[in-house]
Design an enzyme around this catalytic site. Structure first.
Site, PDB file in Angstrom:
ATOM      1  CD  GLU A   1      -2.311   1.167   2.921  1.00  0.00           C
ATOM      2  OE1 GLU A   1      -3.255   1.961   3.135  1.00  0.00           O
ATOM      3  OE2 GLU A   1      -1.889   0.356   3.774  1.00  0.00           O
ATOM      4  CD1 TRP A   2       1.168   6.768  -1.973  1.00  0.00           C
ATOM      5  CD2 TRP A   2       3.131   5.816  -2.465  1.00  0.00           C
ATOM      6  NE1 TRP A   2       2.083   7.781  -2.098  1.00  0.00           N
ATOM      7  CE2 TRP A   2       3.311   7.223  -2.394  1.00  0.00           C
ATOM      8  CE3 TRP A   2       4.232   5.006  -2.758  1.00  0.00           C
ATOM      9  CZ2 TRP A   2       4.543   7.833  -2.603  1.00  0.00           C
ATOM     10  CZ3 TRP A   2       5.459   5.608  -2.969  1.00  0.00           C
ATOM     11  CH2 TRP A   2       5.610   7.008  -2.893  1.00  0.00           C
ATOM     12  CG  LEU A   3       0.758   4.013   3.987  1.00  0.00           C
ATOM     13  CD1 LEU A   3       1.236   3.485   5.337  1.00  0.00           C
ATOM     14  CD2 LEU A   3      -0.731   4.323   4.033  1.00  0.00           C
TER      15      LEU A   3
ATOM     16  CG  ASP B   1      15.660  -2.409  11.633  1.00  0.00           C
ATOM     17  OD1 ASP B   1      16.472  -1.854  12.397  1.00  0.00           O
ATOM     18  OD2 ASP B   1      15.832  -2.465  10.397  1.00  0.00           O
TER      19      ASP B   1
END
Length: 287
Positions: free
Chosen positions: A92-94, A194
């Site tokens: 998904e592009w955020l 991380d």
């Protein structure tokens, strides 16, 4: 390659996708990253060599597990596989913006909520993954001391010997861990693994988001410790976290032990002055 990836996106989403643009964006120092758009929908695509597919599959699984907690926002994984000579991961592009005090407080609260998700299998994970590009061993272990000694510090020291690292107090440290963690019994928490500043941010609407995980079930303090390793998160983050789940007594000492893992990993990845930093940390832990 792109035609294949577009077909996989179409299959995964159930909607026909044909990109009109593939724009290079930062994918970190390990992968190539692209924003792929058809004018209406945009996805983030990571690319690497075909033999790195396992790394992407592990990242996808980690994101999926964090996503399913419905706590803190992560990019939803769409699909992964091999196309041509490349392995790929579609997310998904955020749109990342700049958060405010409220955003960072909320990040702390939501991370604490995610950490409450536990495993009845103990410490570890469903598969090995990577920390940076270093293999991260996640063999299920019922005892945290054994897991951390063998699969975190012990493994990093093993790799460091191959790089001719010199850590005179290695044996003393590993033998001391049971005493250092005596009477401390953390639950196995779902952790990011991380969590430094480069892997956290806020969307343009101010919603906190974390990404690029090295997921496993471990002591929740490993995430909090790492947020302090490279400059620290804003104070609002720690305020929000402690409102939901206050840190246990002794954290200030344990965080050095937990951050040693990442400094040893940096030595194994980059060499240089990280060996002297690790030796200073070992001496501080043992004093």
């Amino acid at each position: 390659m792109w035609t294949e990836i577009e077909a996989y996106i179409s299959q995964a989403t159930g909607e026909q996708f044909k990109s009109s643009q593939q724009r290079s964006v930062s994918g970190g120092c390990i992968n190539q990253g692209y924003a792929v758009s058809d004018g209406k929908r945009t996805y983030f695509v990571k690319l690497n060599q075909a033999l790195k597919l396992d790394m992407f599959q592990a990242e996808s699984l980690g994101l999926q597990q964090m996503y399913q907690t419905a706590t803190i926002r992560v990019p939803k994984p769409i699909c992964s596989g091999v196309a041509g000579n490349y392995s790929y991961l579609v997310l998904e592009w955020l749109e990342i913006g700049s958060g405010n005090t409220k955003s960072w407080e909320e990040m702390g609260r939501k991370l604490a909520a995610m950490h409450k998700f536990t495993s009845n299998q103990g410490f570890g994970w469903d598969m090995n993954n990577t920390i940076g590009s270093t293999p991260q061993i996640n063999t299920w272990t019922t005892d945290w001391v054994n897991f951390y000694t063998k699969h975190r510090l012990g493994y990093q020291f093993q790799l460091a010997r191959r790089r001719h690292g010199h850590f005179p107090q290695e044996k003393e440290l590993l033998e001391a861990i049971p005493e250092l963690l005596a009477n401390y019994k953390p639950q196995p928490s779902l952790v990011h693994g991380d969590l430094w500043g480069g892997n956290a941010g806020c969307t343009v609407s101010g919603e906190p988001v974390i990404f690029d995980p090295a997921t496993y079930y471990g002591d929740r303090e490993v995430d909090i410790a790492m947020t302090e390793l490279f400059g620290g998160f804003p104070a609002a983050f720690y305020k929000g976290y402690n409102e939901v789940w206050p840190l246990d007594e002794g954290y200030e000492q344990r965080k050095i032990l937990y951050n040693l893992y990442h400094i040893l990993n940096h030595f194994n990845l980059f060499g240089g002055s990280y060996s002297s930093q690790a030796n200073r940390m070992i001496a501080q832990i043992l004093k």
